[in-house]
Write a protein that holds these residues in place. Structure first.
Motif, PDB file in Angstrom:
ATOM      1  N   THR A   1      14.931  -1.339   3.616  1.00  0.00           N
ATOM      2  CA  THR A   1      14.671  -2.634   3.005  1.00  0.00           C
ATOM      3  C   THR A   1      13.999  -3.571   4.012  1.00  0.00           C
ATOM      4  N   ALA A   2      13.529  -4.704   3.498  1.00  0.00           N
ATOM      5  CA  ALA A   2      12.952  -5.712   4.383  1.00  0.00           C
ATOM      6  C   ALA A   2      13.992  -6.227   5.367  1.00  0.00           C
ATOM      7  N   ALA A   3      15.217  -6.402   4.911  1.00  0.00           N
ATOM      8  CA  ALA A   3      16.279  -6.882   5.805  1.00  0.00           C
ATOM      9  C   ALA A   3      16.530  -5.888   6.936  1.00  0.00           C
ATOM     10  N   GLU A   4      16.553  -4.591   6.607  1.00  0.00           N
ATOM     11  CA  GLU A   4      16.733  -3.575   7.648  1.00  0.00           C
ATOM     12  C   GLU A   4      15.545  -3.566   8.605  1.00  0.00           C
ATOM     13  N   ALA A   5      14.331  -3.693   8.054  1.00  0.00           N
ATOM     14  CA  ALA A   5      13.135  -3.691   8.895  1.00  0.00           C
ATOM     15  C   ALA A   5      13.167  -4.849   9.891  1.00  0.00           C
TER      16      ALA A   5
ATOM     17  N   ALA B   1       0.323  -9.097   8.369  1.00  0.00           N
ATOM     18  CA  ALA B   1       0.646  -8.442   7.096  1.00  0.00           C
ATOM     19  C   ALA B   1       1.580  -9.327   6.290  1.00  0.00           C
ATOM     20  N   ALA B   2       1.263  -9.518   5.013  1.00  0.00           N
ATOM     21  CA  ALA B   2       2.171 -10.147   4.058  1.00  0.00           C
ATOM     22  C   ALA B   2       2.580  -9.044   3.087  1.00  0.00           C
ATOM     23  N   VAL B   3       3.684  -8.375   3.386  1.00  0.00           N
ATOM     24  CA  VAL B   3       4.090  -7.178   2.646  1.00  0.00           C
ATOM     25  C   VAL B   3       4.829  -7.604   1.384  1.00  0.00           C
ATOM     26  N   ASN B   4       4.185  -7.423   0.244  1.00  0.00           N
ATOM     27  CA  ASN B   4       4.694  -7.907  -1.032  1.00  0.00           C
ATOM     28  C   ASN B   4       5.477  -6.875  -1.821  1.00  0.00           C
ATOM     29  N   GLY B   5       5.468  -5.620  -1.391  1.00  0.00           N
ATOM     30  CA  GLY B   5       6.161  -4.571  -2.138  1.00  0.00           C
ATOM     31  C   GLY B   5       6.246  -3.311  -1.308  1.00  0.00           C
ATOM     32  N   LEU B   6       5.933  -2.174  -1.909  1.00  0.00           N
ATOM     33  CA  LEU B   6       6.044  -0.893  -1.221  1.00  0.00           C
ATOM     34  C   LEU B   6       5.036  -0.787  -0.083  1.00  0.00           C
ATOM     35  N   ALA B   7       5.526  -0.381   1.079  1.00  0.00           N
ATOM     36  CA  ALA B   7       4.667  -0.041   2.214  1.00  0.00           C
ATOM     37  C   ALA B   7       5.079   1.367   2.642  1.00  0.00           C
ATOM     38  N   PHE B   8       4.513   2.356   1.964  1.00  0.00           N
ATOM     39  CA  PHE B   8       4.879   3.746   2.179  1.00  0.00           C
ATOM     40  C   PHE B   8       3.721   4.489   2.831  1.00  0.00           C
ATOM     41  N   GLY B   9       4.044   5.505   3.619  1.00  0.00           N
ATOM     42  CA  GLY B   9       3.007   6.350   4.209  1.00  0.00           C
ATOM     43  C   GLY B   9       2.016   5.538   5.012  1.00  0.00           C
ATOM     44  N   GLY B  10       0.744   5.594   4.594  1.00  0.00           N
ATOM     45  CA  GLY B  10      -0.288   4.858   5.295  1.00  0.00           C
ATOM     46  C   GLY B  10      -0.046   3.362   5.313  1.00  0.00           C
ATOM     47  N   GLY B  11       0.595   2.833   4.258  1.00  0.00           N
ATOM     48  CA  GLY B  11       0.944   1.414   4.268  1.00  0.00           C
ATOM     49  C   GLY B  11       1.895   1.076   5.393  1.00  0.00           C
TER      50      GLY B  11
ATOM     51  N   CYS C   1       0.859  -1.188   0.000  1.00  0.00           N
ATOM     52  CA  CYS C   1       0.000   0.000   0.000  1.00  0.00           C
ATOM     53  C   CYS C   1       0.890   1.230   0.000  1.00  0.00           C
ATOM     54  N   ALA C   2       0.670   2.130  -0.954  1.00  0.00           N
ATOM     55  CA  ALA C   2       1.482   3.341  -1.080  1.00  0.00           C
ATOM     56  C   ALA C   2       0.919   4.507  -0.280  1.00  0.00           C
ATOM     57  N   GLY C   3      -0.092   4.237   0.566  1.00  0.00           N
ATOM     58  CA  GLY C   3      -0.609   5.288   1.426  1.00  0.00           C
ATOM     59  C   GLY C   3      -1.921   5.869   0.936  1.00  0.00           C
TER      60      GLY C   3
ATOM     61  N   ALA D   1      10.530  -5.959  -0.574  1.00  0.00           N
ATOM     62  CA  ALA D   1       9.632  -4.981   0.063  1.00  0.00           C
ATOM     63  C   ALA D   1      10.432  -3.782   0.574  1.00  0.00           C
ATOM     64  N   ARG D   2       9.792  -2.628   0.553  1.00  0.00           N
ATOM     65  CA  ARG D   2      10.417  -1.413   1.036  1.00  0.00           C
ATOM     66  C   ARG D   2       9.447  -0.676   1.953  1.00  0.00           C
ATOM     67  N   PHE D   3       9.985  -0.004   2.971  1.00  0.00           N
ATOM     68  CA  PHE D   3       9.175   0.661   3.981  1.00  0.00           C
ATOM     69  C   PHE D   3       9.635   2.110   4.123  1.00  0.00           C
ATOM     70  N   ALA D   4       8.674   3.039   4.266  1.00  0.00           N
ATOM     71  CA  ALA D   4       9.042   4.445   4.410  1.00  0.00           C
ATOM     72  C   ALA D   4       7.869   5.259   4.931  1.00  0.00           C
ATOM     73  N   LEU D   5       8.207   6.365   5.577  1.00  0.00           N
ATOM     74  CA  LEU D   5       7.253   7.405   5.960  1.00  0.00           C
ATOM     75  C   LEU D   5       7.678   8.688   5.239  1.00  0.00           C
ATOM     76  N   PRO D   6       7.233   8.879   3.997  1.00  0.00           N
ATOM     77  CA  PRO D   6       7.686  10.030   3.219  1.00  0.00           C
ATOM     78  C   PRO D   6       6.841  11.287   3.412  1.00  0.00           C
ATOM     79  N   GLU D   7       5.971  11.300   4.423  1.00  0.00           N
ATOM     80  CA  GLU D   7       5.008  12.399   4.565  1.00  0.00           C
ATOM     81  C   GLU D   7       5.662  13.775   4.613  1.00  0.00           C
ATOM     82  N   ALA D   8       6.785  13.905   5.327  1.00  0.00           N
ATOM     83  CA  ALA D   8       7.417  15.225   5.472  1.00  0.00           C
ATOM     84  C   ALA D   8       7.834  15.803   4.127  1.00  0.00           C
ATOM     85  N   ARG D   9       8.076  14.951   3.143  1.00  0.00           N
ATOM     86  CA  ARG D   9       8.457  15.425   1.815  1.00  0.00           C
ATOM     87  C   ARG D   9       7.276  16.030   1.061  1.00  0.00           C
ATOM     88  N   ARG D  10       6.061  15.769   1.550  1.00  0.00           N
ATOM     89  CA  ARG D  10       4.850  16.304   0.929  1.00  0.00           C
ATOM     90  C   ARG D  10       4.192  17.371   1.801  1.00  0.00           C
TER      91      ARG D  10
END
Length: 289
Positions: free
Chosen positions: A185-189, A118-128, A73-75, A144-153
Motif C-alpha cells: 500500500t501507499a502507507a507501507e511504501a 511522481a504523483a501516483v494515483n493508482g496502480l504502479a506495477f511492473g514498469g510503473g 502505470c501497470a507496466g 495507490a498500490r505498488f508491486a513488481l509482479p514480473e516473476a509471476r509472468r
C-alpha cells in the motif's frame, strides 16, 4: 494552464498528455487508461524524446508525471511484448530494443538534468514501479498500490529498479517485492522510505489537476521552482552521483570539480547573494547549465 513560449519545439506525443499548469512546470499524464496506462515500445521512445526536450528547454525547471484513470502505470504492454518475443524467435527483428536507453518509460534509468516528481494515483506495477524507484520525489494517493509482479509472468524487472530498490528500501524489502510479487500500500511504501508523502484519494470523476495527489506534487514543484534553477540542477546532480556511484566522498569531489565554477560564474549565484544583501526576493533567470 500556463501559456509559455518555448525555444525548442515540443516533440509530438500520442501516449503522454503534456500540459504546463504553472510557469516552469511540465505535467505529463500517461494516457492509455483503457489499458491501465501500460506502455508500448513506441510510447517509451516518445517519452524519451519528451524528457530529452524537457532537459534542454531552458524555461522548464520541474516535471510531474501521473496517470489517467485509475492507474499510474501497470507496466509493459504484455501483448506487444509477447508479439515481439515471438518475432525474435522467428528471426523477425527490426533491431530496435523494446525500451530506450533511459529505461522503462524513459524514466527508470534516467539520470537527466532536472527533477521529475511522481504523483501516483493508482496502480504502479511492473514498469510503473520501476519508474517510481528512480524518480526524485514521489507522492501517492492513499489507494495507490505498488508491486513488481514480473516473476509471476516468468520475466524479471530488468529496467533498473532492483539495484535501486536495494539501496532505497534495503535488501530484505527489495527481495520481498521482487521474489514474491507482493503488493504494498501507499502507507507501507512511505514507511519503507520509497515515497515522500501520502494524500487523500480524489473522486472517480475528479479532473487530474484537482486530484489531491497532483496538488501535492504541484506543491513540491512550486517549492523547487522558487529556488535558483542552477542550484536545483547542481544539488540534484550531487544526490544522483552519490546514489548511483556509492562513494559519498568521490561524488562530492566530482561535483566540486565539475560544477563549482559553473555555479559561481552563473547569473543566479550573484543574484541570490545580491537579493539577500538587499533584503528582497531573488529574481531568477533560466539556467544556462
Amino acid at each position: 494552464m500556463s501559456s509559455q513560449t518555448f525555444k525548442r519545439q515540443l516533440p509530438p506525443q500520442k501516449y503522454g498528455d503534456v500540459s504546463f499548469p504553472a510557469p516552469h512546470i511540465m505535467l505529463v499524464i500517461f494516457n492509455r487508461p483503457q489499458a491501465l496506462n501500460a506502455m508500448t515500445s513506441e510510447a517509451q521512445y516518445e517519452l524519451e524524446s519528451l524528457f530529452s526536450w524537457y532537459d534542454s528547454e531552458p524555461s522548464l525547471r520541474c516535471a510531474i508525471v501521473t496517470g489517467a484513470g485509475r492507474a499510474f502505470c501497470a507496466g509493459m504492454d504484455l501483448k506487444q511484448w509477447h508479439r515481439a518475443t515471438t518475432c525474435r524467435a522467428n528471426g523477425e527483428h527490426d533491431g530496435q530494443q523494446m525500451m530506450p536507453r533511459s529505461g522503462f518509460g524513459a524514466l527508470s534509468r534516467r539520470h537527466g538534468k532536472k527533477p521529475v516528481i511522481a504523483a501516483v494515483n493508482g496502480l504502479a506495477f511492473g514498469g510503473g514501479m520501476e519508474i517510481v524507484s528512480n524518480l526524485d520525489l514521489v507522492v501517492a494517493a492513499k489507494s495507490a498500490r505498488f508491486a513488481l509482479p514480473e516473476a509471476r509472468r516468468g520475466v524479471v524487472a530488468m529496467a533498473g529498479s532492483l539495484p535501486r530498490l536495494a539501496r532505497t528500501i534495503g535488501r530484505p524489502r527489495a527481495t520481498e517485492l521482487a521474489l514474491t510479487g507482493k503488493v504494498i500500500t501507499a502507507a507501507e511504501a512511505r514507511e519503507w522510505g520509497l515515497i515522500n508523502a501520502v494524500t487523500e484519494d480524489g473522486a472517480a470523476d475528479c479532473a487530474v489537476l484537482k486530484r489531491p495527489v497532483v496538488k501535492a506534487a504541484l506543491g513540491y514543484a512550486m517549492d523547487i521552482i522558487n529556488n535558483s534553477p542552477d542550484s536545483v540542477i547542481i544539488s540534484r546532480a550531487g544526490i544522483v552521483a552519490g546514489y548511483e556511484n556509492g562513494s559519498a566522498e568521490n561524488a562530492s569531489r566530482l561535483l566540486s570539480e565539475n560544477m563549482d565554477s559553473a555555479l559561481k560564474e552563473g547569473e543566479n549565484f550573484r543574484e541570490g547573494l545580491k537579493a539577500f544583501a538587499e533584503k528582497r526576493e531573488p529574481r531568477w533567470v533560466d539556467s544556462k547549465l
